[in-house]
Motif scaffolding. Structure first.
Motif, PDB file in Angstrom:
ATOM      1  N   SER A   1       0.811  -1.222   0.000  1.00 42.74           N
ATOM      2  CA  SER A   1       0.000   0.000   0.000  1.00 42.74           C
ATOM      3  C   SER A   1       0.844   1.272   0.000  1.00 42.74           C
ATOM      4  O   SER A   1       0.305   2.377   0.037  1.00 42.74           O
ATOM      5  CB  SER A   1      -0.922   0.002   1.227  1.00 42.74           C
ATOM      6  N   GLY A   2       2.180   1.132  -0.024  1.00 46.40           N
ATOM      7  CA  GLY A   2       3.055   2.298  -0.096  1.00 46.40           C
ATOM      8  C   GLY A   2       3.599   2.760   1.238  1.00 46.40           C
ATOM      9  O   GLY A   2       4.130   3.865   1.347  1.00 46.40           O
TER      10      GLY A   2
ATOM     11  N   ASP B   1       9.253   2.952  15.225  1.00 48.07           N
ATOM     12  CA  ASP B   1      10.121   4.086  15.504  1.00 48.07           C
ATOM     13  C   ASP B   1      10.040   5.088  14.364  1.00 48.07           C
ATOM     14  O   ASP B   1      10.244   6.284  14.562  1.00 48.07           O
ATOM     15  CB  ASP B   1      11.562   3.602  15.678  1.00 48.07           C
ATOM     16  N   ALA B   2       9.736   4.574  13.156  1.00 48.49           N
ATOM     17  CA  ALA B   2       9.617   5.437  11.985  1.00 48.49           C
ATOM     18  C   ALA B   2       8.622   4.838  11.005  1.00 48.49           C
ATOM     19  O   ALA B   2       8.542   3.620  10.855  1.00 48.49           O
ATOM     20  CB  ALA B   2      10.974   5.597  11.298  1.00 48.49           C
ATOM     21  N   VAL B   3       7.849   5.706  10.368  1.00 49.38           N
ATOM     22  CA  VAL B   3       6.914   5.312   9.320  1.00 49.38           C
ATOM     23  C   VAL B   3       7.114   6.266   8.147  1.00 49.38           C
ATOM     24  O   VAL B   3       7.104   7.485   8.323  1.00 49.38           O
ATOM     25  CB  VAL B   3       5.446   5.381   9.792  1.00 49.38           C
ATOM     26  N   VAL B   4       7.324   5.712   6.970  1.00 49.87           N
ATOM     27  CA  VAL B   4       7.486   6.503   5.749  1.00 49.87           C
ATOM     28  C   VAL B   4       6.424   6.051   4.765  1.00 49.87           C
ATOM     29  O   VAL B   4       6.115   4.859   4.682  1.00 49.87           O
ATOM     30  CB  VAL B   4       8.889   6.308   5.136  1.00 49.87           C
ATOM     31  N   ARG B   5       5.841   6.995   4.021  1.00 54.52           N
ATOM     32  CA  ARG B   5       4.805   6.612   3.067  1.00 54.52           C
ATOM     33  C   ARG B   5       4.987   7.361   1.757  1.00 54.52           C
ATOM     34  O   ARG B   5       5.551   8.458   1.730  1.00 54.52           O
ATOM     35  CB  ARG B   5       3.412   6.871   3.644  1.00 54.52           C
TER      36      ARG B   5
ATOM     37  N   ALA C   1      -2.200   3.931  14.388  1.00 52.87           N
ATOM     38  CA  ALA C   1      -2.650   5.320  14.386  1.00 52.87           C
ATOM     39  C   ALA C   1      -2.581   5.783  12.939  1.00 52.87           C
ATOM     40  O   ALA C   1      -1.502   5.851  12.347  1.00 52.87           O
ATOM     41  CB  ALA C   1      -1.748   6.181  15.271  1.00 52.87           C
ATOM     42  N   MET C   2      -3.741   6.073  12.337  1.00 49.29           N
ATOM     43  CA  MET C   2      -3.761   6.472  10.928  1.00 49.29           C
ATOM     44  C   MET C   2      -5.010   7.282  10.634  1.00 49.29           C
ATOM     45  O   MET C   2      -5.977   7.265  11.403  1.00 49.29           O
ATOM     46  CB  MET C   2      -3.657   5.247  10.011  1.00 49.29           C
TER      47      MET C   2
END
Length: 204
Positions: A131-132, A152-156, A185-186
């Motif tokens: 989903s990217g 710790d990190a989320v990149v999209r 959390a989104m």
């Protein structure tokens, strides 16, 4: 019969079906192939011993829900956790949605990545989603059969859904099945339960 004896009996019965199975392999690779069966292939690296119960191919069903979706929805999943003898595990999950009668509606989420245990018992889990979304989880074993991790990190990508954080708990439950729960959390929501599943070993 004690609970320990019962667990051994159940594991032996399950192994009659799963012990001789593994991931299909090309036999002409010049390097070791992946194995999801600890009886075959390269020895599990000592660094991965805390994750040993996870190695295998698992299939089962679960439920996905969130305030922003029309749910709850049933899904099925195959999770492969394998290794090639080096100090990390390969992770691949493929899911598909089910209707109320258990019929397949369509393919759903896919993710792939790596479990990277460290000398201080920290676990790094890197996941890339179709989903990217790219996620970096850190966690530790809760005990010999449960593992808790949080991002710790989320990149999209620019076209992906807004995701800001996630956490997961994996555990081997009674009978030797693998259960997990995930919170996310989104899209403007706080950390909220999102998915859970119970998977049965089919390889290893």
């Amino acid at each position: 019969m004690s609970s320990g004896d019962e667990a051994i009996r159940v594991a032996a019965e399950r192994a009659e079906q799963t012990a001789g199975r593994n991931i299909p392999q090309f036999d002409d690779l010049p390097i070791p192939g992946d194995t999801a069966n600890l009886r075959e292939g390269e020895n599990l690296n000592d660094a991965c011993l805390a994750l040993l119960p996870l190695v295998g191919v698992w299939r089962g069903e679960g439920e996905v829900n969130y305030p922003t979706i029309d749910g709850p929805r049933r899904f099925a999943q195959q999770l492969t956790i394998a290794h090639d003898g080096r100090p990390f595990l390969f992770h691949e999950a493929r899911s598909w949605l089910l209707d109320d009668d258990g019929n397949v509606i369509r393919p759903a989420a896919r993710e792939t990545g790596w479990w990277r245990p460290q000398e201080d018992d920290t676990i790094e889990l890197l996941l890339a989603h179709s989903s990217g979304i790219l996620e970096l989880f850190y966690g530790t074993p809760k005990n010999q059969s449960a593992w808790q991790l949080a991002t710790d990190a989320v990149v999209r990508t620019s076209t992906a859904k807004e995701v800001t954080a996630a956490q997961r708990l994996y555990g081997i439950v009674a009978g030797g099945d693998l259960g997990y729960v995930e919170e996310r959390a989104m899209v403007g929501q706080p950390m909220t339960p999102h998915a859970s599943a119970l998977l049965r070993r089919v390889v290893g």
